[in-house]
Write a protein that holds these residues in place. Structure first.
Motif, PDB file in Angstrom:
ATOM      1  N   UNK A 152      11.785  82.514 -69.560  1.00 33.29           N
ATOM      2  CA  UNK A 152      11.790  83.937 -69.254  1.00 33.29           C
ATOM      3  C   UNK A 152      13.224  84.457 -69.170  1.00 33.29           C
ATOM      4  N   UNK A 153      13.332  85.776 -69.203  1.00 32.86           N
ATOM      5  CA  UNK A 153      14.621  86.445 -69.045  1.00 32.86           C
ATOM      6  C   UNK A 153      14.735  86.974 -67.622  1.00 32.86           C
ATOM      7  N   UNK A 164      19.907  86.676 -68.736  1.00 34.01           N
ATOM      8  CA  UNK A 164      19.936  85.286 -69.195  1.00 34.01           C
ATOM      9  C   UNK A 164      18.524  84.801 -69.489  1.00 34.01           C
ATOM     10  N   UNK A 165      18.419  83.665 -70.168  1.00 30.57           N
ATOM     11  CA  UNK A 165      17.131  83.013 -70.368  1.00 30.57           C
ATOM     12  C   UNK A 165      17.088  81.711 -69.581  1.00 30.57           C
ATOM     13  N   UNK A 166      15.972  81.492 -68.875  1.00 28.63           N
ATOM     14  CA  UNK A 166      15.781  80.308 -68.042  1.00 28.63           C
ATOM     15  C   UNK A 166      14.524  79.573 -68.485  1.00 28.63           C
ATOM     16  N   UNK A 167      14.473  78.271 -68.162  1.00 29.00           N
ATOM     17  CA  UNK A 167      13.306  77.449 -68.475  1.00 29.00           C
ATOM     18  C   UNK A 167      12.910  76.631 -67.250  1.00 29.00           C
ATOM     19  N   UNK A 168      11.620  76.383 -67.110  1.00 26.05           N
ATOM     20  CA  UNK A 168      11.102  75.483 -66.072  1.00 26.05           C
ATOM     21  C   UNK A 168       9.815  74.861 -66.576  1.00 26.05           C
ATOM     22  N   UNK A 169       9.504  73.671 -66.082  1.00 25.87           N
ATOM     23  CA  UNK A 169       8.202  73.076 -66.368  1.00 25.87           C
ATOM     24  C   UNK A 169       7.158  73.760 -65.494  1.00 25.87           C
ATOM     25  N   UNK A 183      19.195  78.384 -69.752  1.00 22.23           N
ATOM     26  CA  UNK A 183      19.209  77.956 -71.151  1.00 22.23           C
ATOM     27  C   UNK A 183      20.319  78.617 -71.950  1.00 22.23           C
ATOM     28  N   UNK A 184      20.419  79.935 -71.825  1.00 22.56           N
ATOM     29  CA  UNK A 184      21.429  80.658 -72.587  1.00 22.56           C
ATOM     30  C   UNK A 184      21.792  81.961 -71.888  1.00 22.56           C
ATOM     31  N   UNK A 185      23.060  82.304 -71.981  1.00 26.93           N
ATOM     32  CA  UNK A 185      23.591  83.563 -71.470  1.00 26.93           C
ATOM     33  C   UNK A 185      24.304  84.240 -72.639  1.00 26.93           C
ATOM     34  N   UNK A 186      24.484  85.552 -72.605  1.00 27.73           N
ATOM     35  CA  UNK A 186      25.118  86.236 -73.735  1.00 27.73           C
ATOM     36  C   UNK A 186      26.598  85.854 -73.873  1.00 27.73           C
ATOM     37  N   UNK A 198      20.132  88.396 -73.381  1.00 24.20           N
ATOM     38  CA  UNK A 198      19.309  87.393 -74.028  1.00 24.20           C
ATOM     39  C   UNK A 198      17.909  87.589 -73.462  1.00 24.20           C
ATOM     40  N   UNK A 199      16.908  87.818 -74.321  1.00 20.80           N
ATOM     41  CA  UNK A 199      15.546  88.089 -73.853  1.00 20.80           C
ATOM     42  C   UNK A 199      14.561  87.748 -74.967  1.00 20.80           C
ATOM     43  N   UNK A 200      13.283  87.982 -74.717  1.00 18.36           N
ATOM     44  CA  UNK A 200      12.257  87.836 -75.746  1.00 18.36           C
ATOM     45  C   UNK A 200      12.154  86.462 -76.381  1.00 18.36           C
TER      46      UNK A 200
END
Length: 315
Positions: A152-153, A164-169, A183-186, A198-200
């Protein structure tokens, strides 16, 4: 009469953040942000092309007040653990930018006619003190090696803030099991036009690798798509394992009349060929606030694979 698919042209008008899901029985489902941002609609068809003219059913309406009463954005339809889920974002009419990720659940077989139940906000892991405390949206779900993950963003910082975009289990369809990982930032100039975004996120698997596309910059002609990739065997929660592309993988093409392509999803046609669904505009200059201009149209792109196994995005 069977319809022919047209690629990289307006397909379903005024439907931003388009999401297509092909169910195990071959049925195609479509949902998207609608211009009024006031509810969630679904349509379905036996064919991908048939979605264009399929009847649209409103399966959920925004609240009159409180949470989920404004800015209903970017719904995604998923089928998990034998039930249907819609992941979407919504604001509060008293604080329209208090955007948070919410969930609907349907235990009936047919999501078009079934009963949708509100499951509230996505729940973070117990030890996570940060997720969903600020502007959060565009949640997507994918599976790898028997585990489900949520990307998600979420915005951080002050002033205009950074998305930013983040990830979780995931522990279950409504709760995260692990603490968020960035995960990633602009990082790059093309991700920082108008807003640092960073989105979508959208995920596709191919040949033992996972490719995650995302959208960057403000929602006008500068909007474009970047990409990260990782091996299916790697630790998806280790950000160092993900490789981020230095340049966008898809951007405005004035010659083709396609402006601000982004917020995509992946599906396949009846023959199993990969198809990318995305939104774009057909005009460069936008009247008024881009966010409230309705002319982001759902489009389709044939996806091919390069010799290196990576997806090729070509108009």
């Amino acid at each position: 009469m069977s319809q022919e698919l047209e690629y990289n042209k307006p397909w379903i008008l005024q439907r931003a953040d388009p999401y297509v899901y092909k169910h195990t029985d071959g049925t195609y489902y479509f949902t998207a942000s609608i211009p009024a941002y006031d509810g969630i609609v679904l349509r379905h068809s036996d064919t991908l092309a048939g979605l264009k003219d399929a009847e649209e059913v409103r399966v959920w309406q925004k609240h009159d007040k409180g949470i989920m009463s404004e800015h209903i954005w970017a719904p995604e339809l998923h089928y998990l653990d034998g039930k249907w889920y819609i992941y979407y974002a919504g604001g509060d009419i008293d604080d329209v930018w208090a955007i948070r990720p919410y969930i609907l659940e349907c235990a009936d077989q047919d999501p078009m006619t079934g009963n949708w139940v509100e499951k509230g906000k996505m729940t973070r892991a117990e030890e996570d003190e940060f997720s969903f405390e600020a502007f959060s949206l565009d949640g997507t779900v994918f599976e790898n090696r028997g585990k489900h993950y949520y990307i998600w963003a979420e915005k951080v910082g002050v002033g205009k803030q950074i998305s930013n975009l983040y990830i979780a289990e995931m522990e279950n369809p409504c709760k995260l099991k692990t603490v968020q990982v960035l995960l990633t930032t602009p990082d790059y100039d093309w991700e920082r036009i108008g807003f640092w975004v960073n989105e979508g996120p959208a995920v596709i698997h191919h040949d033992g690798k996972i490719y995650m596309t995302y959208s960057a910059s403000e929602t006008g002609a500068a909007y474009c798509m970047g990409m990260l990739s990782i091996s299916e065997d790697a630790d998806l929660l280790d950000p160092a394992m993900w490789k981020k592309e230095r340049y966008p993988v898809l951007e405005t093409n004035a010659e083709k009349g396609i402006y601000g392509p982004g917020h995509n999803s992946f599906t396949e046609d009846e023959q199993g060929n990969p198809i990318m669904v995305y939104h774009a505009r057909t005009e460069e200059k936008i009247e008024g606030n881009p966010l409230y201009n309705p002319n982001r149209h759902a489009m389709l792109m044939k996806l091919t694979w390069g010799e290196d196994g990576r997806p090729v995005f070509k108009y």
